[in-house]
Design a protein around this motif. Sequence first.
Motif, PDB file in Angstrom:
ATOM      1  N   THR A 351      94.984  60.963  -5.117  1.00  0.00           N
ATOM      2  CA  THR A 351      93.528  60.827  -5.141  1.00  0.00           C
ATOM      3  C   THR A 351      92.879  61.875  -4.240  1.00  0.00           C
ATOM      4  O   THR A 351      91.874  62.495  -4.599  1.00  0.00           O
ATOM      5  CB  THR A 351      93.122  59.394  -4.715  1.00  0.00           C
ATOM      6  OG1 THR A 351      93.667  58.483  -5.674  1.00  0.00           O
ATOM      7  CG2 THR A 351      91.623  59.224  -4.647  1.00  0.00           C
ATOM      8  N   GLN A 392      89.167  55.974  -9.026  1.00  0.00           N
ATOM      9  CA  GLN A 392      90.207  54.947  -9.096  1.00  0.00           C
ATOM     10  C   GLN A 392      89.569  53.556  -9.075  1.00  0.00           C
ATOM     11  O   GLN A 392      89.891  52.711  -9.888  1.00  0.00           O
ATOM     12  CB  GLN A 392      91.139  55.132  -7.888  1.00  0.00           C
ATOM     13  CG  GLN A 392      92.295  54.152  -7.811  1.00  0.00           C
ATOM     14  CD  GLN A 392      93.367  54.629  -6.828  1.00  0.00           C
ATOM     15  OE1 GLN A 392      93.267  55.711  -6.276  1.00  0.00           O
ATOM     16  NE2 GLN A 392      94.392  53.837  -6.620  1.00  0.00           N
ATOM     17  N   ASP A 469      91.229  59.067 -12.498  1.00  0.00           N
ATOM     18  CA  ASP A 469      92.113  58.518 -11.466  1.00  0.00           C
ATOM     19  C   ASP A 469      92.541  57.117 -11.906  1.00  0.00           C
ATOM     20  O   ASP A 469      91.762  56.173 -11.854  1.00  0.00           O
ATOM     21  CB  ASP A 469      91.392  58.485 -10.110  1.00  0.00           C
ATOM     22  CG  ASP A 469      92.371  58.292  -8.945  1.00  0.00           C
ATOM     23  OD1 ASP A 469      93.536  57.953  -9.200  1.00  0.00           O
ATOM     24  OD2 ASP A 469      91.946  58.485  -7.787  1.00  0.00           O
ATOM     25  N   GLU A 470      93.765  57.015 -12.377  1.00  0.00           N
ATOM     26  CA  GLU A 470      94.336  55.764 -12.877  1.00  0.00           C
ATOM     27  C   GLU A 470      93.516  55.120 -13.996  1.00  0.00           C
ATOM     28  O   GLU A 470      93.056  53.992 -13.879  1.00  0.00           O
ATOM     29  CB  GLU A 470      94.567  54.799 -11.723  1.00  0.00           C
ATOM     30  CG  GLU A 470      95.552  55.422 -10.750  1.00  0.00           C
ATOM     31  CD  GLU A 470      96.226  54.425  -9.840  1.00  0.00           C
ATOM     32  OE1 GLU A 470      96.171  53.233 -10.106  1.00  0.00           O
ATOM     33  OE2 GLU A 470      96.813  54.880  -8.863  1.00  0.00           O
TER      34      GLU A 470
HETATM   35 MG   LIG Z   1      94.997  56.995  -5.509  1.00  0.00          MG
END
Ligand SMILES: [Mg+2]
Length: 581
Positions: A351, A392, A469-470
Amino acid sequence: MNGLKVDELSVRYIGRSERALDEISLDVTAGHIVALAGRTGSGKSTLCLASSGLVPRVVRAAVTGSILLGSADCEVEATKANAADLGGRVGIVFSTPSLQLSASKPTVREELAFGLENLGIARAEMDGRIDAAMSRLGVEHLADREPLALSGGEQQRVAIAAIVVMGTGVVVLDEPTAQLDPQGTSEITELLSEMAADGRAVLVSEHAADVLGAAGSCLVLDKGRVVARGLPGEVLARSEANSAGIDPPTVVTLAIAAGVTASAAFNERAIAAGLAAKPVRDVREPSPGTRIEETSHWEPILVRATTPVSIEVKGLSHTYAGGVEALRGVDLAISPGEAVAIIGQNGSGKTTLVKHLNGLLRPTAGQIVIDGRDTASRLVSDLARTVGFVFQDPDDQLFHSRVDREVAFGPRNMGFDSAHISTVVESALKLTRLTDQRATNPYDLDLSTRKLVALAGVLATESPVLVLDEPTMGQDGPGRHSIESIIRAWRSTGRTVIAISHDMEFVARNFDRIVVMRQGQIVLDGPPSMVFAPTNVTVLESTGLRPPPAARIAALMGLSVVSFDAADLINASLAISASRQ
Ligand SMILES: [Mg+2]
Ligand SMILES: Nc1ncnc2c1ncn2[C@@H]1O[C@H](COP(=O)(O)OP(=O)(O)OP(=O)(O)O)[C@@H](O)[C@H]1O
């Protein structure tokens, strides 16, 4: 004895006409794990919240039926009990750790002491329990850190440790592994089995196959009702599960082809042996219900053509204010139109790295060059035109009270006219399948849907580079398919996609380049067939990773070809078996 007994439970949230749960009954006895599977909105989280007494005590709802916690001689009714009665009996892990952590404790150690202090536990015992829980969740090194300044996966580990420390007889976990690296997910699977062996009753809602496989029984929920229940290895392959939005896990598909029994459906050695000995072709295709249309409805969003954008990260280091060295000399060049996945253990710096691409973080040392220009002097608002970033944690991103206004924010901020804005907003809503939710407040949606709202907002900007992010965190089958087709569509126009993920199957299927991080550095960079090759397993394990299940089973069979797809592996096994005859 510990136990959780739910009888004819129905729940209707205030202001809603339909029931979130409709006459659910289940029994989790001491020593057992019961898993809940189902698509987003099927009622899993409501069942978790009700089982821990938070519905209706904290979240208002009309409830009928009963939930008994404890043993026959000492039971409490969760829907009526007060916090003090419940606290010592049931612990719950929420799907969003940032909502679970108190936000008032300066260190992880104090966060973990919080619940125990309320129970009046003596200091010495408290310290012992906290040390044991931190060691079990691999967070000892974070003891003195501030809980909310941790990576997403580190926060999730602390949130689980906070429940372990309490030692309650009933443990309820709502998607506990959504942000964990693959090794973390298998550790949680072991932890749940240990808790059960210790005589506790465990109820867990999950998408991860590993965790579902550890349960003695699995219930599939759809629209608040139980549509299937039984052994996970059997239930997850059923058509009812598929119609309820669940893709059969790859291991389960392979287990069927290998002819192993449902009780061994998650045993990779048994599957490898079965496939090597006598593979069968009887593998059900997922029903079309869970597959979404391809890019046909994508076109309208691409109002603007894109220009090729290159990205160069040179010698990037980042040290956070508290002194944590999160990145240590990262070099990475990404060509226009590439699809790059970034993987690595919790806290490895993924991240932190991508937050430099749109200026949310600035280098301690090194340089980021985007489109030939150093980003040092460019504002985040300027970089946002080039790099669209989906956080995220969606709650760091969303701030409007209606979904459509949230999605319109980016293009409006970029100064487009209202006709353009309405075209891109409609397209983005359609792509993320949120059209029906346009007037909803994002905070009335669950985590995975909020994540889609944040994604829609970025799609509407049509940025040449999309950073996710994810993206698959907490997504069900249909949600994952939507994200996969968005990635394909984005790439088909020459745009760049960069995604962080803990889902090894997702990255192997959708990306031709994988960057592996460990402790702030890149340790592998190449196509999936190279990164997940058996020769790299040791490096992967050193950063909490494992190859996807089909590749693991192929390796156990001694096959040199790396396969990520159940069908490929079954075909290879059939071919080997035919050549032997
Ligand atoms: Mg992360
Ligand atoms: N705001 C912050 N302040 C201080 N340290 C931080 C902050 N955010 C992250 N860190 C630390 O920096 C390191 C890298 O964190 P980062 O969030 O980049 O990890 P990650 O690879 O994305 O992990 P995850 O898979 O858990 O999301 C970790 O040690 C983390 O604790």
